[in-house]
Design an enzyme around this catalytic site. Structure first.
Site, PDB file in Angstrom:
ATOM      1  N   ASN A  45       0.811  -1.223   0.000  1.00 35.04           N
ATOM      2  CA  ASN A  45       0.000   0.000   0.000  1.00 35.04           C
ATOM      3  C   ASN A  45       0.843   1.270   0.000  1.00 35.04           C
ATOM      4  OD1 ASN A  45       1.040   0.060   2.538  1.00 35.04           O
ATOM      5  ND2 ASN A  45      -0.921   0.396   3.587  1.00 35.04           N
ATOM      6  N   GLU A  47       3.326   2.067   2.184  1.00 31.21           N
ATOM      7  CA  GLU A  47       4.013   2.369   3.445  1.00 31.21           C
ATOM      8  C   GLU A  47       5.459   1.902   3.349  1.00 31.21           C
ATOM      9  OE1 GLU A  47       1.689   0.389   6.408  1.00 31.21           O
ATOM     10  OE2 GLU A  47       0.004   1.773   6.211  1.00 31.21           O
ATOM     11  N   HIS A 138      15.832  28.026  -0.023  1.00 22.57           N
ATOM     12  CA  HIS A 138      15.079  29.006  -0.817  1.00 22.57           C
ATOM     13  C   HIS A 138      15.147  30.391  -0.168  1.00 22.57           C
ATOM     14  CE1 HIS A 138      12.115  30.584  -3.492  1.00 22.57           C
ATOM     15  NE2 HIS A 138      11.283  30.849  -2.505  1.00 22.57           N
ATOM     16  N   LYS A 202       9.767  40.515 -11.816  1.00 21.12           N
ATOM     17  CA  LYS A 202       8.852  39.406 -12.112  1.00 21.12           C
ATOM     18  C   LYS A 202       7.605  39.504 -11.241  1.00 21.12           C
ATOM     19  CE  LYS A 202       9.530  35.145 -10.343  1.00 21.12           C
ATOM     20  NZ  LYS A 202      10.058  33.794 -10.088  1.00 21.12           N
ATOM     21  N   ARG A 204       4.100  37.181 -10.146  1.00 21.77           N
ATOM     22  CA  ARG A 204       3.572  35.812 -10.192  1.00 21.77           C
ATOM     23  C   ARG A 204       2.132  35.831  -9.696  1.00 21.77           C
ATOM     24  NH1 ARG A 204       5.904  30.671  -9.948  1.00 21.77           N
ATOM     25  NH2 ARG A 204       8.051  31.318  -9.666  1.00 21.77           N
ATOM     26  N   ASP A 234      12.678  24.449 -11.502  1.00 16.45           N
ATOM     27  CA  ASP A 234      11.636  23.429 -11.386  1.00 16.45           C
ATOM     28  C   ASP A 234      11.097  23.153 -12.794  1.00 16.45           C
ATOM     29  OD1 ASP A 234       9.641  21.733 -10.617  1.00 16.45           O
ATOM     30  OD2 ASP A 234       8.706  23.066  -9.164  1.00 16.45           O
ATOM     31  N   THR A 235      10.112  23.924 -13.240  1.00 17.97           N
ATOM     32  CA  THR A 235       9.624  23.730 -14.612  1.00 17.97           C
ATOM     33  C   THR A 235      10.427  24.556 -15.618  1.00 17.97           C
ATOM     34  OG1 THR A 235       8.075  25.574 -14.453  1.00 17.97           O
ATOM     35  CG2 THR A 235       7.272  23.408 -13.748  1.00 17.97           C
ATOM     36  N   GLY A 237      10.261  27.641 -16.122  1.00 18.74           N
ATOM     37  CA  GLY A 237       9.533  28.799 -16.641  1.00 18.74           C
ATOM     38  C   GLY A 237      10.212  30.104 -16.252  1.00 18.74           C
ATOM     39  N   THR A 238      10.541  30.220 -14.972  1.00 17.72           N
ATOM     40  CA  THR A 238      11.160  31.457 -14.477  1.00 17.72           C
ATOM     41  C   THR A 238      12.448  31.768 -15.237  1.00 17.72           C
ATOM     42  OG1 THR A 238      10.297  30.986 -12.268  1.00 17.72           O
ATOM     43  CG2 THR A 238      12.117  32.572 -12.402  1.00 17.72           C
TER      44      THR A 238
HETATM   45  C1  R5P Z   1      10.968  31.067  -6.937  1.00 16.51           C
HETATM   46  O1  R5P Z   1      10.798  31.883  -6.056  1.00 16.51           O
HETATM   47  C2  R5P Z   1      12.130  30.135  -6.999  1.00 16.51           C
HETATM   48  O2  R5P Z   1      13.292  30.718  -6.501  1.00 16.51           O
HETATM   49  C3  R5P Z   1      12.354  29.649  -8.395  1.00 16.51           C
HETATM   50  O3  R5P Z   1      12.607  30.763  -9.222  1.00 16.51           O
HETATM   51  C4  R5P Z   1      11.143  28.932  -8.930  1.00 16.51           C
HETATM   52  O4  R5P Z   1      10.597  28.094  -7.972  1.00 16.51           O
HETATM   53  C5  R5P Z   1      11.511  28.127 -10.142  1.00 16.51           C
HETATM   54  O5  R5P Z   1      10.365  27.477 -10.599  1.00 16.51           O
HETATM   55  P1  R5P Z   1      10.133  27.255 -12.141  1.00 16.51           P
HETATM   56  O6  R5P Z   1      11.405  26.672 -12.697  1.00 16.51           O
HETATM   57  O7  R5P Z   1       8.977  26.280 -12.200  1.00 16.51           O
HETATM   58  O8  R5P Z   1       9.789  28.578 -12.748  1.00 16.51           O
END
Ligand code: R5P
Length: 326
Positions: A45, A47, A138, A202, A204, A234-235, A237-238
């Protein structure tokens, strides 16, 4: 009658979860200590079960786990390991989380939201952790969420030295992808001889996760080699929107440097297709072969983690690792 003696000899023990055992292997070989044999498996499951195969009584335990996807599973596994160590009488337990999951949720933007970064710290404390070791949080104030010592390590000097060794420093401009990271850009600038900095204004939408709206470039980037820095991709995008904005603003070249390569969803495609000449990251998180591409450079943080673990174990100074001062 034989004398009863207490030994004051400390024992360092390194443990790894299943998040990124290759990094733990590297750290172990840097330290010259073996990883403690551990059984870990999932029940049907989902765990998690963990058991250490050797006695851990009285040891100075360092539990390394990268919070890679699936993030919640890696975190839970690390918590369970800490609990097992506590119940097996480890003397001190240090959670080593090169990438600290949920760090972005460090404050409430609106009502009825959690502060998950704080919850994480509480969970580690409740499980039995005595201290935390993390890399490029962060935001620095997350250190205050944990009621105990936090060793906040910086990959920044390693990234900055690498970039500085490859480009003409007189042509460099350090770029923060948002106003929140300007202080970090200043630190980069200090390390690279005082080059100018710029930032992207920027905005958001708090209602839409993983979507950033890039505004304008603040600072002069015309004809410059720009290094966009961030804590994580992460993705992507930023960062790729920042790269576009810089070229629109007249930049000659753009290099991207970030500590944590989360690389979710469209990240690899976006980075590969971007006009950035090089993407420099660390191995704080595993990067699968299918997420590697030509212009990606991965620097290892294993020596940094190993040095910090040694300093903590020997009651030395972790601060001295960064600024050369005791
Ligand atoms: C935002 O405050 C973080 O420092 C990164 O800029 C953000 O989390 C990056 O996310 P992504 O790559 O999805 O834009």
């Amino acid at each position: 009658m034989s004398e009863l003696r207490l030994t004051s000899e400390k024992r360092l023990r390194l443990f790894t979860g299943r998040g990124f055992p290759e990094l733990a292997d590297e750290v172990a070989s840097e330290l010259g200590v073996p990883l403690t044999p551990t059984s870990a498996y999932d029940f049907a499951n989902g765990e998690i079960f963990v058991r250490f195969e050797e006695s851990v009584r009285g040891c100075d335990a360092f539990v390394l786990q990268s919070h890679a996807a699936p993030v919640n599973k890696q975190i839970m596994e690390q918590l369970i390991m800490v609990d097992a160590l506590k119940r097996a009488s480890a003397k001190r337990i240090t959670v080593v989380a090169p990438f600290y999951g949920y760090a972005r949720q460090d404050k409430k933007h609106r009502g009825r939201e959690p502060i998950s970064a704080r919850l994480m710290a509480d969970l580690y404390k409740a499980a039995g952790a005595d201290r935390l070791m993390v890399v490029d949080l962060h935001t620095s104030q997350i250190q205050g969420f944990f009621d105990g010592p936090v060793d906040h390590l910086f990959a920044l000097p390693m990234l900055a030295n690498y970039v500085g060794s490859k480009v003409d420093r007189s042509m460099l401009t350090i770029v923060s992808p948002d106003s929140g990271r300007v202080r970090v850009a200043e630190r980069w600038s200090e390390l690279l001889g005082g080059c100018p900095i710029a930032f992207i204004h920027k905005t958001r939408d708090p209602l839409v996760p993983n979507e950033s709206v890039t505004g304008r470039v603040v600072g002069d980037v015309t004809g410059r080699t720009c290094v966009v820095i961030d804590d994580m991709i992460d993705t992507a995008g930023t960062i790729t929107k920042a790269v576009d904005a810089l070229f629109e603003g007249g930049a000659k070249d753009v290099i991207v440097a970030a500590t944590h390569a989360v690389f979710s969803g469209p990240a690899v495609e976006r980075l590969r297709d971007s006009r950035a000449v090089e993407i420099v990251v660390t191995n704080s998180l595993p990067i699968a072969d299918d997420k590697r591409f030509d212009k990606l450079t991965v620097l290892t943080i294993a020596p940094l983690l190993a040095r910090a673990i040694r300093e903590v174990f020997e009651d030395g100074s972790v601060t001295s690792l960064f600024d050369g001062h005791s």
